[in-house]
Design an enzyme around this catalytic site. Structure first.
Site, PDB file in Angstrom:
ATOM      1  N   GLU A  59       8.940  -8.214   1.186  1.00 33.06           N
ATOM      2  CA  GLU A  59       9.758  -7.448   0.242  1.00 33.06           C
ATOM      3  C   GLU A  59      11.189  -7.959   0.145  1.00 33.06           C
ATOM      4  OE1 GLU A  59       6.293  -4.878   1.296  1.00 33.06           O
ATOM      5  OE2 GLU A  59       7.687  -6.151   2.436  1.00 33.06           O
ATOM      6  N   GLN A 117       4.764  -1.790  -3.616  1.00 32.32           N
ATOM      7  CA  GLN A 117       3.418  -1.230  -3.686  1.00 32.32           C
ATOM      8  C   GLN A 117       3.439   0.270  -3.402  1.00 32.32           C
ATOM      9  OE1 GLN A 117      -0.015  -2.541  -0.987  1.00 32.32           O
ATOM     10  NE2 GLN A 117      -0.289  -3.784  -2.842  1.00 32.32           N
ATOM     11  N   PHE A 118       4.269   0.663  -2.469  1.00 29.68           N
ATOM     12  CA  PHE A 118       4.608   2.063  -2.215  1.00 29.68           C
ATOM     13  C   PHE A 118       6.100   2.107  -1.923  1.00 29.68           C
ATOM     14  CE2 PHE A 118       0.114   1.901  -1.333  1.00 29.68           C
ATOM     15  CZ  PHE A 118      -0.373   3.118  -1.809  1.00 29.68           C
ATOM     16  N   ALA A 119       6.750   3.190  -2.339  1.00 33.51           N
ATOM     17  CA  ALA A 119       8.192   3.308  -2.123  1.00 33.51           C
ATOM     18  C   ALA A 119       8.537   3.182  -0.645  1.00 33.51           C
ATOM     19  CB  ALA A 119       8.694   4.639  -2.675  1.00 33.51           C
ATOM     20  N   ASP A 120       7.627   3.595   0.229  1.00 35.94           N
ATOM     21  CA  ASP A 120       7.859   3.533   1.674  1.00 35.94           C
ATOM     22  C   ASP A 120       8.168   2.113   2.137  1.00 35.94           C
ATOM     23  OD1 ASP A 120       6.142   6.354   2.577  1.00 35.94           O
ATOM     24  OD2 ASP A 120       5.635   5.359   0.702  1.00 35.94           O
ATOM     25  N   PHE A 121       7.561   1.111   1.472  1.00 37.27           N
ATOM     26  CA  PHE A 121       7.694  -0.270   1.924  1.00 37.27           C
ATOM     27  C   PHE A 121       9.050  -0.878   1.591  1.00 37.27           C
ATOM     28  CE2 PHE A 121       2.812  -0.741   1.266  1.00 37.27           C
ATOM     29  CZ  PHE A 121       2.597   0.142   2.310  1.00 37.27           C
ATOM     30  N   HIS A 127       2.939   6.413   3.192  1.00 36.82           N
ATOM     31  CA  HIS A 127       2.664   6.193   1.775  1.00 36.82           C
ATOM     32  C   HIS A 127       3.062   7.399   0.939  1.00 36.82           C
ATOM     33  CE1 HIS A 127       0.007   3.342   3.838  1.00 36.82           C
ATOM     34  NE2 HIS A 127      -0.022   2.630   2.723  1.00 36.82           N
TER      35      HIS A 127
END
Length: 657
Positions: free
Chosen positions: A396, A418-422, A463
């Site tokens: 990222e 892919q997910f905001a968490d990442f 996620h």
């Protein structure tokens, strides 16, 4: 020391000597001024000048360089006026960053130099993006990024080299190995024999050079540049050298064995090149002294000019105005509307923006043939091609840095998390590079980061996070968070049109559960403007994202309470006018969001209302937020976690105040 002068004329060699000597003499002057208290800090490159000068000479003037602390020779070889450089070092408003940065933490488009940030490694990924821009424009150019040997321990080094190798980018990664990262010796920094040995692991060419030999540096990088452009592949170069002074002057050199200074002083790059030039009879004692006196006189004149600065005039309005670049005008909706799901509105907005902006590039994990984790870009690869719809390695940070490099190269980009968490893996690039670069030296960061966010879908702690508050604290970012299909499309197109970095939050639970009318033609929704969903007399709910739908459901189920609902839509910048107006409607305010309570964005809204709208209030501002725990997986636990489960209690508390 052997000097290979192949294909270099006498005139070129003499100009090379001047280019090498000039930064050395400037440094000697700066160290004198430092002792006199006329400058505050200095990172010395004495002993390493051959790397900066040789590398810059090897590139074309319009090829971008990403330098670091000890690369004065890059700036001087690009012929940047010393007087203005001195103003920069002094923190003058007439410097390159209007007094907002120190030393070499600045960039300049006219000179094709991208200024460093103190985190060092992120510069490498920017070079990837600039090289990609050259590649997409079919330009025969390369980008060069400096790193110290200490910086190679950062994850960004691995990510940037891996992306450059996988994508086949014309980048030169130049490591200045001077033996120490501040006081940490290489024996405590890495365990391979040579840093250049790492090149084979990335599938790229690597070469080690004598960093004190000006012509070896020049010839090697010139060859590497030709190779990178012809083969469209990166190159790793390790330049062996030594830092003759401290990390910066205040740190000293007590941790360095004295014998190292004696060994490396014999390899001094200026002295060695002077000896070579005398051996081939291009210089003698008299001509050397003449050139030195000429350059010293020039330095004295430039420093004197640099000291002739007017008193610093601080203008708060100017400071705030330079946070963002001007945004384009809003494009109003027109023509027919069609009922669309939230997710389809996002896809349509992205597709129409790709048509609107041929320079827009999409990047993200699995977004090409697979169509993304949520299938938002399904079919984009066949429609727009692999150059513009790019699968990325799982890195990222490097991809966000690449996006910034693309912006410097004149492109727009969208990065899908892919997910905001990442996004935590790319946090540094976002908050320290994207957000600050326009304020620092006027460079736009034309990047949108899409953030599939939120809970309610049984995805667990990694996620489901609502992490918008991480970014609302960062000046220079814009943060949008739509709740309807119409806004999902219009805010995305506006974000992609905007030259500023935008964090675009899209709630996963709304993707296929919410539908609404969406104009078919291209349009934008103004970033920074809230939407009054409905008026009311009893209480006002200020919310965004999924909270808008929770509030609407509650209002529909409780017609006995007249509820005004304000959908913020944009969290940064905030629509304070709309907030004050909805407060005035009822005098009782509930701030509702899905994020956890402590540190959630509702605290900022509540504080602003208390400070600016206190006279309008009939009760304290109440916050309704999710539990201060990670997001749990099991459905009963997640329902209890979400703020929706406490909405009735909060509204009843406020109603009966």
């Amino acid at each position: 020391m052997y000097f290979d002068r192949s294909n270099l004329s006498d005139t070129e060699l003499l100009s090379f000597y001047r280019a090498l000597l000039y930064p050395r003499l400037i440094e000697e002057k700066m160290l004198l001024l430092l002792r006199q208290g006329k400058i505050s800090k200095w990172f010395s490159g004495i002993g390493q000048e051959a790397i900066s000068v040789g590398a810059t000479l090897a590139l074309e003037p319009d090829e971008w360089i990403m330098p670091l602390h000890r690369n004065l020779g890059v700036f001087t070889t690009r012929n940047m006026p010393l007087s203005k450089l001195f103003m920069q070092w002094q923190g003058s408003e007439n410097g390159y960053s209007k007094g907002r940065e120190r030393s070499f933490h600045f960039g300049s488009r006219p000179y094709h130099i991208c200024g460093m940030i103190s985190h060092l490694g992120p510069q490498l990924s920017i070079a990837d993006g600039i090289a990609l821009a050259h590649q997409l424009k079919k330009e025969h150019k390369a980008a060069l990024a400096f790193s110290g040997e200490g910086g190679t321990s950062e994850g960004e080094f691995h990510e940037a080299l891996n992306v450059a190798a996988v994508w086949g980018l014309p980048v030169i990664f130049l490591v200045e190995n001077n033996g120490y990262g501040l006081s940490t010796p290489v024996s405590e920094q890495y365990h391979c024999n040579s840093l250049v040995d790492r090149a084979v692991g990335y599938g790229m060419e690597g070469v080690q050079v004598d960093g004190n030999n000006l012509l070896e540096v020049y010839q090697t990088i010139r060859t590497a540049r030709a190779y990178a452009i012809k083969e469209q592949k990166p190159v790793l170069i390790e330049a062996m050298t030594f830092r003759m002074r401290g990390h910066e002057e205040a740190s000293g050199v007590k941790y360095v064995p004295p014998e190292l200074f004696e060994q490396w002083s014999k390899k001094d790059p200026v002295m060695q090149f002077e000896t070579f030039m005398q051996e081939i009879h291009l210089l003698n004692t008299e001509s050397i002294e003449s050139i030195r006196q000429e350059l010293k006189h020039r330095i004295e004149e430039e420093v004197a000019k640099g000291q002739e600065t007017t008193p610093f005039v601080v203008d708060t309005d100017n400071e705030l105005a330079d946070i963002y670049a001007p945004a384009p005008p809003v494009v109003s909706p027109s023509g027919n509307t069609t009922e669309k799901r939230f997710i389809d509105a996002i896809t349509e907005g992205l597709q129409q923006s790709m048509e609107q902006y041929p320079e827009l590039v999409l990047m993200g994990q699995d977004i090409a043939a697979y169509g993304g984790a949520f299938k938002i870009t399904d079919g984009f690869l066949s429609r727009f091609g692999k150059e513009r719809v790019r699968n990325t390695p799982i890195c990222e940070s490097a991809i966000v840095g690449t996006a910034l490099g693309l912006a410097i190269g004149g492109f727009k980009s969208m990065v899908e998390m892919q997910f905001a968490d990442f996004v935590s893996c790319g946090f540094n690039q976002i908050v320290n590079n994207l957000a600050k670069i326009h304020y620092r030296w006027g460079q736009t960061a034309d990047v949108v980061i899409r953030m599939p966010t939120g809970g309610g879908v049984g995805a667990g702690p990694f996620h489901s996070q609502s992490n918008e508050a991480w970014f609302t604290h960062v000046p220079g970012l814009k943060v949008v968070y739509p709740s309807t299909p119409e806004d999902a499309k219009g805010l995305l197109t506006a974000a992609l049109a905007d030259p500023n970095p935008v964090m675009y939050f899209e709630h996963k639970a709304l993707y296929r559960s919410i539908s609404g009318p969406v104009p078919e033609a291209y349009y934008t929704v103004e970033i920074g403007k809230a939407r009054l969903v409905q008026s009311g007399d009893d209480i006002s709910i200020i919310t965004y994202g999924s909270g808008v739908h929770w509030a609407m459901e509650y209002a529909a189920a409780h017609p006995e309470i007249s509820i005004a609902i304000l959908d913020l839509r944009t969290l940064l910048p905030l629509d304070y006018t709309a907030i004050s107006e909805v407060v005035a409607l009822t005098g009782k305010v509930l701030v509702l969001h899905e994020d956890t309570l402590i540190g959630g964005f509702g605290g900022e809204i509540s504080a602003w209302i208390a400070e600016h709208c206190f006279h309008l209030l009939d009760a304290p501002v109440i916050r309704c937020a999710s539990l201060d725990t990670p997001v749990p997986f099991a459905s009963p636990l997640e329902k209890n976690f979400l703020s929706k489960s406490r909405l009735d209690k909060c509204i009843q508390q406020l109603t009966h105040w």
